[in-house]
Design a protein around this motif. Structure first.
Motif, PDB file in Angstrom:
ATOM      1  N   ARG A 125     -25.456 -73.858  10.939  1.00  0.00           N
ATOM      2  CA  ARG A 125     -26.205 -72.645  11.302  1.00  0.00           C
ATOM      3  C   ARG A 125     -26.864 -72.002  10.082  1.00  0.00           C
ATOM      4  N   VAL A 126     -28.104 -71.652  10.243  1.00  0.00           N
ATOM      5  CA  VAL A 126     -28.819 -70.875   9.228  1.00  0.00           C
ATOM      6  C   VAL A 126     -29.119 -69.522   9.854  1.00  0.00           C
ATOM      7  N   LEU A 127     -28.623 -68.460   9.249  1.00  0.00           N
ATOM      8  CA  LEU A 127     -28.813 -67.126   9.837  1.00  0.00           C
ATOM      9  C   LEU A 127     -29.957 -66.375   9.157  1.00  0.00           C
ATOM     10  N   VAL A 128     -30.840 -65.909   9.987  1.00  0.00           N
ATOM     11  CA  VAL A 128     -31.967 -65.109   9.481  1.00  0.00           C
ATOM     12  C   VAL A 128     -32.052 -63.829  10.313  1.00  0.00           C
ATOM     13  N   PRO A 129     -32.757 -62.823   9.801  1.00  0.00           N
ATOM     14  CA  PRO A 129     -32.853 -61.569  10.563  1.00  0.00           C
ATOM     15  C   PRO A 129     -33.642 -61.758  11.859  1.00  0.00           C
ATOM     16  N   GLU A 130     -33.399 -60.866  12.783  1.00  0.00           N
ATOM     17  CA  GLU A 130     -34.179 -60.833  14.033  1.00  0.00           C
ATOM     18  C   GLU A 130     -35.670 -60.701  13.710  1.00  0.00           C
ATOM     19  N   PRO A 131     -36.503 -61.045  14.671  1.00  0.00           N
ATOM     20  CA  PRO A 131     -37.953 -61.091  14.413  1.00  0.00           C
ATOM     21  C   PRO A 131     -38.552 -59.822  13.814  1.00  0.00           C
ATOM     22  N   THR A 132     -38.059 -58.653  14.120  1.00  0.00           N
ATOM     23  CA  THR A 132     -38.690 -57.461  13.525  1.00  0.00           C
ATOM     24  C   THR A 132     -38.551 -57.456  12.011  1.00  0.00           C
ATOM     25  N   LEU A 133     -37.559 -58.150  11.488  1.00  0.00           N
ATOM     26  CA  LEU A 133     -37.392 -58.172  10.031  1.00  0.00           C
ATOM     27  C   LEU A 133     -37.635 -59.542   9.403  1.00  0.00           C
ATOM     28  N   LEU A 134     -38.246 -60.425  10.127  1.00  0.00           N
ATOM     29  CA  LEU A 134     -38.649 -61.694   9.498  1.00  0.00           C
ATOM     30  C   LEU A 134     -39.988 -62.108  10.087  1.00  0.00           C
ATOM     31  N   ARG A 135     -40.932 -62.269   9.224  1.00  0.00           N
ATOM     32  CA  ARG A 135     -42.252 -62.686   9.715  1.00  0.00           C
ATOM     33  C   ARG A 135     -42.116 -63.985  10.478  1.00  0.00           C
ATOM     34  N   GLU A 136     -42.774 -64.040  11.592  1.00  0.00           N
ATOM     35  CA  GLU A 136     -42.804 -65.235  12.429  1.00  0.00           C
ATOM     36  C   GLU A 136     -43.221 -66.460  11.615  1.00  0.00           C
ATOM     37  N   GLU A 137     -44.147 -66.266  10.681  1.00  0.00           N
ATOM     38  CA  GLU A 137     -44.646 -67.396   9.905  1.00  0.00           C
ATOM     39  C   GLU A 137     -43.544 -67.996   9.029  1.00  0.00           C
ATOM     40  N   ARG A 138     -42.702 -67.128   8.472  1.00  0.00           N
ATOM     41  CA  ARG A 138     -41.623 -67.655   7.637  1.00  0.00           C
ATOM     42  C   ARG A 138     -40.602 -68.370   8.511  1.00  0.00           C
ATOM     43  N   ARG A 139     -40.300 -67.763   9.615  1.00  0.00           N
ATOM     44  CA  ARG A 139     -39.350 -68.368  10.535  1.00  0.00           C
ATOM     45  C   ARG A 139     -39.862 -69.738  10.996  1.00  0.00           C
ATOM     46  N   SER A 140     -41.113 -69.806  11.338  1.00  0.00           N
ATOM     47  CA  SER A 140     -41.682 -71.048  11.867  1.00  0.00           C
ATOM     48  C   SER A 140     -41.708 -72.135  10.791  1.00  0.00           C
ATOM     49  N   THR A 141     -42.075 -71.740   9.592  1.00  0.00           N
ATOM     50  CA  THR A 141     -42.083 -72.712   8.488  1.00  0.00           C
ATOM     51  C   THR A 141     -40.662 -73.224   8.239  1.00  0.00           C
ATOM     52  N   LEU A 142     -39.719 -72.314   8.265  1.00  0.00           N
ATOM     53  CA  LEU A 142     -38.316 -72.701   8.101  1.00  0.00           C
ATOM     54  C   LEU A 142     -37.912 -73.699   9.182  1.00  0.00           C
ATOM     55  N   GLU A 143     -38.312 -73.419  10.402  1.00  0.00           N
ATOM     56  CA  GLU A 143     -37.965 -74.325  11.512  1.00  0.00           C
ATOM     57  C   GLU A 143     -38.513 -75.733  11.241  1.00  0.00           C
ATOM     58  N   ASN A 144     -39.722 -75.802  10.730  1.00  0.00           N
ATOM     59  CA  ASN A 144     -40.274 -77.123  10.431  1.00  0.00           C
ATOM     60  C   ASN A 144     -39.488 -77.824   9.327  1.00  0.00           C
ATOM     61  N   TYR A 145     -39.097 -77.043   8.311  1.00  0.00           N
ATOM     62  CA  TYR A 145     -38.366 -77.666   7.204  1.00  0.00           C
ATOM     63  C   TYR A 145     -37.006 -78.196   7.644  1.00  0.00           C
ATOM     64  N   VAL A 146     -36.376 -77.536   8.609  1.00  0.00           N
ATOM     65  CA  VAL A 146     -35.049 -77.995   9.013  1.00  0.00           C
ATOM     66  C   VAL A 146     -35.111 -78.925  10.220  1.00  0.00           C
ATOM     67  N   ALA A 147     -36.324 -79.199  10.691  1.00  0.00           N
ATOM     68  CA  ALA A 147     -36.453 -80.030  11.895  1.00  0.00           C
ATOM     69  C   ALA A 147     -35.851 -81.410  11.688  1.00  0.00           C
ATOM     70  N   GLY A 148     -35.918 -81.898  10.448  1.00  0.00           N
ATOM     71  CA  GLY A 148     -35.382 -83.221  10.179  1.00  0.00           C
ATOM     72  C   GLY A 148     -33.912 -83.215   9.799  1.00  0.00           C
ATOM     73  N   THR A 149     -33.269 -82.077   9.920  1.00  0.00           N
ATOM     74  CA  THR A 149     -31.839 -81.973   9.579  1.00  0.00           C
ATOM     75  C   THR A 149     -31.074 -81.578  10.836  1.00  0.00           C
ATOM     76  N   ASP A 150     -29.784 -81.373  10.670  1.00  0.00           N
ATOM     77  CA  ASP A 150     -28.977 -80.900  11.795  1.00  0.00           C
ATOM     78  C   ASP A 150     -28.927 -79.379  11.848  1.00  0.00           C
ATOM     79  N   LEU A 151     -29.634 -78.732  10.943  1.00  0.00           N
ATOM     80  CA  LEU A 151     -29.548 -77.276  10.887  1.00  0.00           C
ATOM     81  C   LEU A 151     -30.252 -76.631  12.077  1.00  0.00           C
ATOM     82  N   ALA A 152     -29.724 -75.488  12.487  1.00  0.00           N
ATOM     83  CA  ALA A 152     -30.362 -74.691  13.538  1.00  0.00           C
ATOM     84  C   ALA A 152     -30.535 -73.273  13.005  1.00  0.00           C
TER      85      ALA A 152
END
Lengths: 447, 479, 479, 447
Positions: free
Chosen positions: A160-187
């Motif tokens: 598990r990777v914990l990040v703040p709820e959307p009001t405190l994390l730009r969607e763009e950072r969250r989305s980029t993070l999702e792409n970076y972990v797409a090839g791993t087991d991380l969620a």
């Protein structure tokens, strides 16, 4: 510009005579003979791109970009328009810096290596962490790299990777993070936030041993100064998770030092120094503890000795990198943002430590002052969060925020719309007299 | 070397000055409470004249493209036209990424036009400008391929095939995307071994990553057949744009059967390398893959124009993979690439490739090192034979030129991978050849001692890595 | 070194293309008849990358202010702030001198404001910006003085008095103005010898030219008395602005009794020297002389403003001497000077002088060469004693610093005229002192062989002058 | 920008600590003690100039210069707005070029000396004369220097300097010349002109043995190509007068070579290459015959050898100059226009010989084409002179020229008013599509 080659590339030097001599040397009749391309895949069409003179090209770009409206930007949320001293342009534009390649031949690259070494040293002081690389693309990709680093260094099987709820994390950072972990087991999962900062109790409820990394930002994307960083760090440590903190060099000049609050990794956008607003072009800051040195993504400049035992700079620990380690590299990054790092280093040096602290303090004071002034306007409440603010803040508007923002834009001011009735306002880089006019503009549009 | 100034940060009375930039005072007493601030900041404090001298001196210890030839194979170190810096520095280019679309029509138009230019040049149907570097482009390609397969219910494909001579980033990008990397050997002519490819391809194949011409400078003549083979098993064909400078106007990846490609604008389109970036790695795809590209892209608005000018907007492709950068990529670099393409046009671009290919062939002919394989396009790989290629490179520094890329691809022993690009004159090529040919006869000791005429002598990489000292602070701690 | 391309110029059919810059063709067939054209033009033809390398290489063989200290006495080589280049490069600065006044109000306003700034700084009532350099300013001063005397029926005054330690331009400018130059010796303290001045002054005296502090860095303490003496015989007192950097905010030529002065903006106001210009030498005068200044000057229009902004216009002073430049002088340089003054303001200017004076005194204290006279302001003149001052300078090059001005003023034997300016740090001054002090003990042979660590070794001036070869063509003719 | 010195010069580096140490070393309590200025002449007032940040200063200048109207300039008459390639700025702005002093220490100035030597060589090729100096301020001052040179080299007692009548010589050049000869016995007189060029018969009547110099320009200030240069040269020679020709590097690329028509001196403004329009800032071109070498004003770069017998560049023949010869110098010039000469040399090199000839030819063709087009408009006749034109021409307008010019300015075009019913139009640097719009504008205003 170059007379006799006006019909070819203006940057290719051959005269017809040169070309003949060279063709003869390679035993070819025409240059086309050198292209070993089967007919089936030959391209005999045209791109339909007209060549232009240098002057025409400049006018073309000027004319296209001239369609951008001139607006005073009270915009932030991760990208800032601080004034960049002229010195930065003049020095960084020296062609030795601008046109050189990555420093794989350190003997003829000492100057750039030293500049990058100094950039790393700047980040070491700002973060209190021992290791900083000499750049990632931007904050979002640095966040992605932080997660993959956490995945590599974490001994357990957490995912598990914990990040703040959307009001405190730009969607763009969250989305980029999702792409970076797409090839791993991380969620990627979220923890709750409250009043513009982390909801510590909520985080405590969310975190468990399966968490490999907790991410928080200071200041938060809504401009609030996080008040419980040390507690967040402790929570992460207790659960054997890395604590990754997002920030930037100006904030780090004043706010709590990451090492003092238990940060394991610091990421962010360092181009807040060095670049003007540039539609989001950035400079990924990446610093971490010495423990994780051999898992760091990207390039590192170190000190060594040359054959005469004199100190010399060199890229080091390259066995982490893709050109040697290939699929087992710590990252796929190759070309990074070296020249932007140079600009950041020069800008920081131009400010000096007192200038950096001063700039940061002014961000606090000026944001508070502006919040007070707009708060006095009927129909506006600011700041929304009962927090200290750094450089920007959220204001509540009684009317729909989108309409207010559109009206402000017509008056020449850009603000963020961050909720149905929320706008966000940033003072970074905006001269005082513009702020005065902005207050008048707000008065006018909420009337 | 460093004269550090320590600034103590206190908690003042909280009024903290009037926020004017010009009142001539410096606030180190913070309006924030002590527990929210650090205690101090310790960094060098230098005057502007001192800084100017410091960085001027540093710049004098760097070899740039304006210093001389820079024949780094696969790096395409071509001249960076000065005027492109001017257009990227236009005040109208300095916009915030959160501006409303209506107020940044200029930026959107330039991006739209660049997408269009790149599509035409690569023979691709849709282009994203977001990836901030070539490797980031590769990663987008891998992620797009994954999303495509997933969308088609073929998410089980878990292999990406990469030729053994490929750039390291190909392997790393595929791995970052979660794929197993299958390495593909070359045939005796230095090209893709079709039998080996046949053996490697399967229903597990997500994609084959190729560059063409390959890293030996050889055109993959069987590219049409390769494409068919990959497509036959349901895989996608990825084009690594590192060597596109060899083909401008002569062949297009899209026409060869490639489904997805990245462009290295800091190679092909002459944006400066900046000592290691910023580059940009736009990605082009065929229609089938367009819905999976990163968001947002730019398009012309269907509902007409404003004051006779088209209106542009950002949009999210239907099945987008999301984002691979916090905003829109390396915008200032994209402006330079656009300006370069607009300056050269069809004829200029075609001539760039023609001259680049002529130069590589001419230089290959002129040097005395063995140059296996051929015929070459934009680059060739010579073999240092009994010499150590890295030593050869160091020794070439003594002759005042930048050496080629060394020891890669490994298919050539002691490889000297050489790409002069189109900007070198015959005189410069002759001078470069003379440097090669001076070194070819030198003994091992001379080479091992090289360089001897540079500001720094040979740097001991091993000891630097054994005891990493990565900041001034680390050095201070030692002493 | 030169690969000359000879372009033959023929007489074409006269239609000569469509005049487009972009049609990609080059016209060497002229639309003019043969008898109006030359036959050919023979010059190097290089590509842009080759040119970039050529001039980059040349730049690397130059010591500039960003290379290190530059303590040239009387030259005020201070740091040139980078931002002033940006403002001078603004597109709005690029206007043609024949534009209507209404359409270049910005240019006129900036000139007006600079006139005003300079007037305040120098204590002068009226300023012209036209002279393109310090010597041109001197010449204007001389011509204005001549016109003033002529106007008052005293055109017979034919002498200008110049201290023997003055800049060569003072002598030359006075001579160019048609005056006999009377040389004035110094007293034993290095200042104007009042008795000698008394003897030199007469009804033939048109003017006395002085700089203050003088070239020894000494303030002429008797300046009020000197002014009275000059005025008593009906002469005018001219201030050479070369040393104004010593006085900013502490004294003004106008207050000292000077009637006319020039400002060296490339000294005091930090505009770059450019390897020998462009500079600018504005001239300020007291009210009585204002009617004689060159035309045009700029003033605010009396008949009010437009849209609340003042309106500026050019005007011709009543008894103007006319022009000393084809247009308005070195406009782009004036912008930089304006920006510098506007940036520093009162406090910055005062601090510049304070630091310049402190630096000169500190350095004078630190070096082991004999430094006669004193107390110093912005510069001092050391004596190389038994050493040859020119050799000392050459040897200092070997220690990586720029040497002082040498062999002048002659009042100090083997003079080393040293002006560090305010931009040097204590560390740099210590390093500079160390260079002086390393040379002071060296023997004559070492000095005569110096420099030995520079790109070029000592250059034989005598033989270069004996056989002047002033162009590539001259060299070609030899071989 | 520099934190701790915000109240002093931002370019003076001393910290308070440095200052104390240094004051102690010089045995002074305060810096003010070092100023040895009698009270009577001390200034204790203020300039009332407020300090500004770098950014504020930039905004101030931008705001002031922003009052200049944006106008398409069809202006010439000695100052031209040719496009300057970006390369020129980038190379000439390298700080080694920009910030260095005159090359009195040639051992560390070889690069600038070579650049100036190449500039001299360019002028030698363009003029056909053997000697070119490395700059005078501008064309007007170069004309003044030519006259004083003529005065020095002329063996006889002549005192007349002949220049064209006012219609063919800018008042500014004439006035500057008058100032330069004010200290000599020379008198400036005029010879007649006819139809935009020299009236050869009139010159023949005017010239006599008392003339020391004849000055003519090619092209003339009205844009006409002079057709009788060789005859003018012969007339001057017959009367033992110097023939000084005014021109510029672009014109010289195409028009008759001065040496071929008997020119003894060539002057002009060389910044037609290298500078954009800059309100008249220039670069005085000065070339002459080898005979007059030792009478040349200004600096000369020559070739010599260093102590290792390698070729090296150096300022030479300095005994002509003021810093050595003082009142007997060939000129009072010291600081000249070296950096502009560098820019001119780079611009010329960027064009190359074919580019220079091409640019010149286009000036002829485009001027002729534009003259034809405006001539077709009722109420306009162009060109006024029955001559070949170079880059500019005079048009007759039926209405008052001043009114026409004012109307054109309102439409965004600037032209010269050169007579009650004459305007002058220059095509240099004006893109084709602007010329199209100019023709439309003329049609509109003469309607």
């Amino acid at each position: 510009m170059h007379g006799s080659h006006a019909t070819g590339s203006p940057y290719a030097p051959h005269t017809e005579e040169d070309r003949s001599t060279m063709l003869e040397a390679v035993d070819a009749d025409t240059v086309e003979d050198l292209f070993d391309i089967p007919d089936a895949v030959r391209f005999d069409g045209e791109f339909d791109i007209d060549p232009r003179t240098e002057r025409e090209t400049r006018r073309l770009v000027r004319s296209i970009l001239g369609r951008n409206d001139e607006v005073t930007e009270l915009l932030g949320r991760g990208h800032y328009g601080y004034y960049v001293p002229s010195l930065v342009d003049h020095l960084a534009d020296r062609s030795e810096f601008l046109t050189s390649y990555t420093q794989y031949q350190p003997e003829i690259s000492q100057g750039f290596l030293q500049a990058l070494f100094e950039y790393q040293s700047l980040l070491v002081e700002l973060t209190g962490l021992e290791v900083a690389n000499c750049s990632i693309y931007d904050a979002a990709t640095a966040l992605g790299e932080a997660a993959t680093l956490a995945d590599r260094v974490r001994a357990t099987t957490g995912h598990r990777v914990l990040v703040p709820e959307p009001t405190l994390l730009r969607e763009e950072r969250r989305s980029t993070l999702e792409n970076y972990v797409a090839g791993t087991d991380l969620a990627v999962e979220t923890f709750p936030v409250a009043d513009g900062t982390v909801d510590l109790a909520g985080l405590e409820e969310t975190i468990d041993e399966d968490v490999v990394m907790v991410y928080a930002e200071n200041p938060t994307v809504r401009g609030a100064v996080e008040e419980h960083l040390a507690e967040i760090g402790s929570l992460a440590e207790e659960h054997d998770a890395l604590f990754t903190l997002g920030s930037d060099p100006i904030a780090l000049s004043l706010l709590q030092r990451p090492a003092d609050v238990g940060a394991d990794v610091v990421i962010g956008d360092a181009s807040v120094l060095g670049l003007p607003t540039s539609y989001g072009m950035g400079l990924g800051l990446f610093a971490t503890r010495e423990d994780y040195l051999r898992q760091v993504p990207g390039r590192l400049v170190g000190v060594g000795e040359d054959a005469t035992d004199r100190r010399a700079f060199t890229l080091t620990l390259q066995t982490r990198e893709q050109h040697i380690r290939r699929e087992r590299a710590t990252s796929n990054i190759c070309t990074n943002q070296a020249w932007v790092a140079l600009r950041t280093a020069i800008h920081a040096a131009a400010l000096g430590p007192s200038g950096m602290v001063d700039l940061a303090n002014r961000g606090v004071t000026r944001a508070a002052t502006l919040a007070d002034r707009v708060d006095e306007i009927v129909g506006v409440q600011a700041p929304v969060h009962d927090r200290h603010h750094f450089r920007e803040f959220v204001a509540r508007v009684d009317q729909p925020a989108a309409a207010i923002a559109a009206d402000l834009e017509r008056l020449g001011f850009a603000v963020h719309v961050v909720g149905e009735h929320e706008i966000q306002i940033c003072v970074a880089g905006v001269p005082d007299e513009r702020l005065d006019r902005f207050v008048e503009a707000v008065e006018e549009v909420v009337r | 070397e460093k004269d550090l100034t320590r600034v103590e940060i206190g908690n003042g009375d909280g009024d903290g000055g009037d926020g004017s930039d010009a009142d001539g005072t410096i606030e180190t007493d913070s309006p924030l409470p002590d527990d929210l601030t650090r205690d101090s900041l310790e960094l060098p404090e230098l005057s502007e004249p001192e800084l100017a001298r410091h960085y001027t001196r540093l710049s004098q210890m760097i070899y740039g493209i304006d210093s001389g030839p820079y024949p780094l194979g696969s790096c395409t170190m071509k001249y960076n036209p000065k005027f492109t810096e001017d257009v990227a520095a236009l005040p109208s280019a300095a916009v915030h990424p959160d501006r409303s679309e209506a107020s940044v029509q200029g930026t959107l138009e330039l991006m739209y036009r660049l997408q269009d230019y790149l599509g035409r040049i690569g023979g691709m149907d849709a282009v994203t400008l977001q990836p901030p570097a070539g490797a980031a482009g590769e990663f987008v390609g891998i992620r797009v391929a994954a999303a495509y397969h997933e969308h088609n219910g073929e998410g089980g494909r878990d292999e990406v095939i990469v030729p053994e001579s490929a750039h390291g980033t190909n392997f790393a990008s595929a791995a970052l995307g979660g794929y197993d990397v299958v390495s593909l050997p070359s045939d005796e002519d230095g090209r893709v071994d079709l039998d080996a490819l046949e053996a490697a391809l399967s229903e597990d194949t997500a994609a084959l990553m190729l560059t063409n011409p390959n890293t030996l400078g050889l055109f993959e003549r069987d590219i049409a057949e390769i494409a068919e083979m990959v497509h036959d098993v349901g895989g996608l064909l990825y084009y690594d744009g590192a060597n596109l400078n060899a083909l401008l106007g002569r062949a297009r990846p899209g026409d060869m059967g490639f489904d997805v490609m990245h462009y290295n604008v800091h190679k092909t389109f002459a944006t400066p390398h900046g000592g290691g970036g910023p580059g940009a790695g736009p990605v082009g795809v065929v229609d089938d893959l367009a819905p999976f590209l990163p968001a947002p892209r730019v398009r012309e608005r269907a509902d007409g124009s404003k004051a006779n000018e088209p209106v542009y907007e950002l949009f999210e492709p239907d099945h987008t993979i999301g984002k691979v950068h916090g905003f829109h990529g390396n915008w200032l670099v994209l402006i330079k690439a656009f300006a370069y393409i607009a300056r050269l046009g069809d004829e200029g671009l075609a001539d760039a490739s023609a001259s680049a290919v002529l130069n590589a062939n001419y230089l290959a002919e002129r040097i005395e090192y063995d140059v296996p394989y051929g015929p070459f396009h934009h680059e060739f790989v010579a073999s240092a034979g009994e010499q150590d290629a890295a030593d050869v490179a160091k020794r070439m520094l003594d002759y005042g030129v930048h050496p080629p890329t060394t020891k890669w691809p490994e298919i050539v022993p002691e490889a000297l991978m050489t790409e002069p690009t189109e900007v070198e004159s015959k005189d410069t090529l002759d001078r470069l050849a003379a440097a090669f040919n001076a070194v070819v006869d030198e003994d091992g000791e001379t080479l091992a001692d090289a360089p001897e005429r540079t500001a720094a002598r040979r740097i001991d990489q091993t000891s630097a890595a054994r005891t990493p000292r990565l900041s001034w602070q680390a050095l201070d701690d030692e002493s």
